[in-house]
Write a protein that holds these residues in place. Structure first.
Motif, PDB file in Angstrom:
ATOM      1  N   GLN A   1      34.245  41.567  41.763  1.00 42.48           N
ATOM      2  CA  GLN A   1      33.289  40.998  40.817  1.00 42.48           C
ATOM      3  C   GLN A   1      32.243  40.141  41.543  1.00 42.48           C
ATOM      4  O   GLN A   1      32.584  39.421  42.485  1.00 42.48           O
ATOM      5  CB  GLN A   1      34.025  40.110  39.795  1.00 42.48           C
ATOM      6  N   VAL A   2      30.991  40.217  41.076  1.00 42.36           N
ATOM      7  CA  VAL A   2      29.944  39.317  41.574  1.00 42.36           C
ATOM      8  C   VAL A   2      29.914  38.128  40.614  1.00 42.36           C
ATOM      9  O   VAL A   2      29.188  38.110  39.629  1.00 42.36           O
ATOM     10  CB  VAL A   2      28.580  40.016  41.629  1.00 42.36           C
ATOM     11  N   ALA A   3      30.759  37.135  40.928  1.00 41.28           N
ATOM     12  CA  ALA A   3      30.983  36.047  39.986  1.00 41.28           C
ATOM     13  C   ALA A   3      30.346  34.735  40.405  1.00 41.28           C
ATOM     14  O   ALA A   3      30.381  33.753  39.652  1.00 41.28           O
ATOM     15  CB  ALA A   3      32.497  35.842  39.809  1.00 41.28           C
ATOM     16  N   GLY A   4      29.791  34.644  41.582  1.00 41.88           N
ATOM     17  CA  GLY A   4      29.271  33.382  42.092  1.00 41.88           C
ATOM     18  C   GLY A   4      28.104  32.841  41.281  1.00 41.88           C
ATOM     19  O   GLY A   4      27.295  33.591  40.741  1.00 41.88           O
TER      20      GLY A   4
ATOM     21  N   MET B   1      24.754  25.828  34.873  1.00 38.16           N
ATOM     22  CA  MET B   1      26.082  26.111  34.309  1.00 38.16           C
ATOM     23  C   MET B   1      27.138  25.306  35.051  1.00 38.16           C
ATOM     24  O   MET B   1      27.056  25.109  36.255  1.00 38.16           O
ATOM     25  CB  MET B   1      26.394  27.595  34.431  1.00 38.16           C
ATOM     26  N   THR B   2      28.140  24.870  34.353  1.00 39.16           N
ATOM     27  CA  THR B   2      29.161  24.005  34.959  1.00 39.16           C
ATOM     28  C   THR B   2      30.553  24.611  34.906  1.00 39.16           C
ATOM     29  O   THR B   2      31.546  23.895  34.974  1.00 39.16           O
ATOM     30  CB  THR B   2      29.169  22.646  34.254  1.00 39.16           C
ATOM     31  N   ASN B   3      30.646  25.920  34.778  1.00 42.48           N
ATOM     32  CA  ASN B   3      31.949  26.585  34.722  1.00 42.48           C
ATOM     33  C   ASN B   3      32.623  26.503  36.085  1.00 42.48           C
ATOM     34  O   ASN B   3      32.246  27.202  37.024  1.00 42.48           O
ATOM     35  CB  ASN B   3      31.760  28.049  34.304  1.00 42.48           C
ATOM     36  N   THR B   4      33.611  25.627  36.207  1.00 39.32           N
ATOM     37  CA  THR B   4      34.245  25.402  37.497  1.00 39.32           C
ATOM     38  C   THR B   4      35.182  26.527  37.898  1.00 39.32           C
ATOM     39  O   THR B   4      35.714  26.518  39.014  1.00 39.32           O
ATOM     40  CB  THR B   4      35.039  24.084  37.473  1.00 39.32           C
ATOM     41  N   ASN B   5      35.431  27.494  37.012  1.00 41.27           N
ATOM     42  CA  ASN B   5      36.295  28.606  37.365  1.00 41.27           C
ATOM     43  C   ASN B   5      35.575  29.653  38.215  1.00 41.27           C
ATOM     44  O   ASN B   5      36.209  30.541  38.775  1.00 41.27           O
ATOM     45  CB  ASN B   5      36.843  29.272  36.103  1.00 41.27           C
TER      46      ASN B   5
END
Length: 815
Positions: free
Chosen positions: A505-508, A442-446
């Motif tokens: 949030q566990v967003a990493g 995945m390439t979501n840079t946010n």
């Protein structure tokens, strides 16, 4: 290359050993020696003192198949101590490395004979095993030599032994006709020819291989009557009486003397006798157990009393100098055999260099999978075990996988291998070529790069590991966040040192579940479902016992990879789950603590302070503070006048009130033991450790050993059980490893402990090390300096973050 003389002594031309015996008898020089390692010095003392009391004119020697150690009074005997390394054995380190302790003790015998005959010039030399008691003068043996005998031998049997019980004719023929617990020689050409032939044989072939016709030094003597016309066989029933011939004589007692048939009992050989079980004559035979005659019972009780008075059982087994590699790894039978059979001409000192050779790739073995490498040691084991050799072909990748899994899972328990011999293979096995990296694509840079999920506000060890992981990665160029876990926590949760990194949030893209054990991981994942985004999930589990609970293994189905904090954990998991299991140590860089005076913690300024801390929630049975208390008290008894105290920091005792009360009662009346109970903040905890002089951990098992690691990082000397995860840290170079034996875990002592083992540390060895740290401050300082450097180089924040980033880069490139 062997460098033995073929026997060109000037005495070669003497036709008989009695040449020149017209000289006055009082000019004759007689020596008597025994051979032992440090652990048998009590028996050697009893033998030497028994001879000295009867023959003060004889020069006495102990050939030490070991190195001297600092133990008060150990060598205070009426004999000269000669270390084996000093008697001129060619290629000594190779010689010592190839033999186990029993083989080594017997192998140096002819070298000691030559040393005393040639270098010291003795005319007659006697050898006695250390477990012999001399009860009468040896005049008749001396006279045999004076009358012309070159060698004196005592047979195991004086009459046939045709029964089925061991020993019998057949078992004696395998072990040797003559018992080499005794040998007498005269200085003559005939004798020196025999001695030098014996030396050449034992330099490579002093092994217990009865099927090959070899039984250490002893079986060779069957040939001697054929080689030496003047050898004499001693048929006196009172000479070398022992379990193998006792059944053929009538033992009698009159006052403080014994007789064998009608002959005085001159010396008795207590082979296989344990004074703690005086109703059993020997461990080598079922005969004479609990059914001794009154004279035998009296003799055994007398000898047992002498052994205990001489210090039997007080010396630690760890003192054997040739039992370990320089690294501290124990050398097993299979390694010594491999050395003898495949690399007998090894260059250099194998104690220093051979361990690395064990782990190099063998000339055979499939090369298709990079994490499967057939090592030299695995190759030797495969060659040794016919069932493996016949069923499995290491050139076949699937067969090699099976061989490797056996080695990692079972070789230690089945073959008694030190886990440090297993770990290099396990480390390689845990890193397969292609992990599942779907989520990393995945390439979501946010999204942040890494989320560290753990007990980040909990003050106990599980919280510290999570904080070390979070704070280390936070110092890198990655975007790193933390997520605190409160589920199931009963310990104090007042730590706020990582607060600035915490999110909800566990967003990493990578999610590291730090020190959340496998039994809790499914519950944590379920609880966090609403805040849990997809990601590459890494578990950092903790576990202490040698086998990971199989009931918990399904928890790893929910993660993509495991980071094992120690080689101990990595080894136990690598062949149990079909995921990468990477050895990834915890960063242990510590901020220098505030230098607080001892008075701040109520500690005395005039004492050497030992320190240990434990959490009652981590199970007192595993942490073993009672063992530290006993070792400290033993050290104090052995070192009168030493001013020392023991500081024990505890917490969470209210969760185990009965155990806390029992422990308090154990130390309550001891003014030298200081208990500090309660929760301290991080800075105060480190300041408390820094106030002390040495940290002691006599744990039965550890998955990490945080207090040990922190002490090393602070430059404090460490004494630690040489078992489980702390072996990653404490070596003979960085600290003071404590010997141990493995014992079964009893029901109720530890969760999932049924059928498992853990260490029972040698408290006598620990007490000796505690005394040594006090007395030899320079050695302790040097080891502590090495330890601090080791932690910084291999467990410092910079080193560990570099390893973590390298692994994350590998995953990203794969994605």
């Amino acid at each position: 290359m062997n460098t033995f003389s073929s026997g060109n002594s000037t005495l070669e031309h003497a036709e008989r050993p009695d040449a020149g015996r017209k000289e006055a008898a009082n000019k004759e020089r007689i020596a008597l020696f025994t051979i032992c390692s440090n652990n048998y010095m009590s028996a050697a003392r009893v033998l030497i003192e028994s001879v000295h009391a009867l023959h003060p004119e004889i020069d006495l020697f102990i050939g030490l198949a070991d190195k001297k150690v600092e133990w008060e009074g150990l060598y205070d005997v009426p004999a000269k101590i000669i270390e084996a390394e000093s008697i001129g054995i060619p290629e000594f380190h190779r010689f010592a490395f190839q033999y186990d302790i029993m083989e080594f003790n017997t192998a140096i015998k002819p070298f000691m004979f030559e040393h005393l005959l040639e270098k010291h010039g003795f005319d007659r030399v006697f050898y006695f095993d250390p477990d012999i008691l001399v009860l009468k003068r040896l005049d008749s043996l001396i006279k045999y030599l004076q009358d012309g005998a070159s060698l004196l031998l005592t047979p195991h049997l004086h009459v046939p032994a045709e029964g089925d019980d061991d020993p019998n004719d057949f078992t004696i023929m395998r072990a040797g006709v003559y018992n080499l617990g005794f040998l007498g020689v005269s200085r003559c050409g005939e004798t020196l020819n025999i001695i030098r032939w014996w030396m050449r044989r034992l330099h490579r072939h002093c092994i217990n291989a009865q099927a090959l016709g070899i039984f250490v030094d002893q079986k060779y003597m069957d040939l001697v009557p054929g080689f030496a016309p003047h050898a004499r066989i001693v048929h006196d029933h009172g000479m070398n009486l022992a379990y193998w011939n006792l059944g053929h004589v009538h033992l009698q007692q009159s006052g403080n003397s014994w007789r064998a048939d009608d002959q005085p009992l001159v010396f008795f050989h207590f082979s296989g006798f344990d004074p703690r079980h005086p109703t059993t004559l020997t461990k080598h035979s079922k005969n004479f157990r609990n059914t001794q005659s009154v004279p035998l019972k009296s003799l055994l009780a007398h000898y047992a009393k002498l052994l205990f008075a001489a210090g039997y059982g007080q010396l630690p087994n760890a003192f054997y100098a040739y039992g370990r590699f320089e690294s501290g790894t124990a050398i097993p039978f299979h390694v010594r055999r491999m050395f003898r059979e495949t690399t007998p001409d090894w260059p250099g000192n194998p104690f220093e260099t051979y361990e690395a050779y064990l782990h190099r790739a063998a000339p055979i073995g499939s090369c298709i999978r990079k994490n499967l490498v057939f090592t030299n040691f695995q190759h030797h084991l495969w060659s040794f075990f016919a069932n493996q050799r016949m069923r499995l072909d290491p050139d076949n990748t699937e067969h090699l996988r099976d061989l490797t899994h056996w080695y990692v899972q079972k070789a230690s328990r089945e073959q008694g291998l030190d886990y440090r011999l297993i770990e290099p293979v396990a480390l390689r096995l845990g890193n397969p070529a292609r992990p599942n990296v779907t989520h990393l694509a995945m390439t979501n840079t946010n999204r942040p790069d890494v989320s560290v999920v753990g007990y980040l506000r909990t003050t106990s060890g599980v919280g510290m590991v999570a904080r070390h992981t979070l704070n280390g990665l936070a110092h890198s160029a990655l975007r790193v966040e933390g997520v605190d876990v409160a589920h199931g926590v009963v310990s104090d949760r007042s730590d706020r040192t990582s607060e600035k990194h915490l999110k909800d949030q566990v967003a990493g893209r990578v999610q590291i579940f730090a020190n959340i054990n496998a039994d809790q991981l499914p519950f944590v994942l379920e609880k966090m479902k609403p805040v849990l985004q997809p990601g590459y999930r890494i578990s950092m589990p903790a576990w202490e016992l040698e086998e990971f609970p199989k009931e918990w293994l399904p928890a790893f189905d929910a993660v993509d990879e495991v980071w094992a904090q120690t080689k101990w954990i990595q080894r136990m998991l690598v062949s149990k789950i079909d995921k990468p299991v990477i050895h990834m140590p915890v960063a242990l860089t510590l901020a220098p603590p505030q230098k607080l005076p001892r008075a701040h913690f109520g500690l005395p300024d005039d004492r050497f302070l030992f320190y240990f801390s434990f959490d009652f929630l981590s199970y007192i049975e595993r942490k073993n503070p009672e063992g530290i208390v006993e070792a400290f008290r033993l050290m104090r008894r052995r070192n009168s006048g030493v001013k020392a105290a023991l500081v024990i920091k505890t917490m969470n005792g209210h969760f185990a009130p009965e155990k806390q009360s029992a422990f308090i009662e154990l130390v309550a009346d001891d003014p030298d033991i200081i208990l500090i109970d309660g929760v301290l903040n991080r800075e105060d905890t480190l300041s408390l450790i820094a106030c002390c002089d040495c940290v002691v951990s006599l744990h039965r098992c550890e998955g990490l050993g945080l207090v040990v690691a922190e002490a090393m990082a602070l430059g404090i000397p460490v004494i630690s059980t040489d078992y489980a995860a702390t072996t990653d840290l404490v070596t003979p170079q960085t600290g003071f490893p404590v010997d141990y034996r493995l014992i079964d875990i009893q029901p109720g002592q530890y969760p999932m402990g049924e059928g498992q083992r853990w260490a029972d540390p040698d408290l006598g060895h620990a007490a000796w090390l505690m005394g040594r740290v006090i007395k030899d401050t320079e050695s302790a300082r040097r080891k502590a300096h090495c330890a601090r450097h080791f932690i910084e180089m291999h467990h410092g924040r910079e080193a560990i973050v570099k390893r973590q980033l390298q692994r994350l880069t590998e995953l990203t490139l794969t994605a």
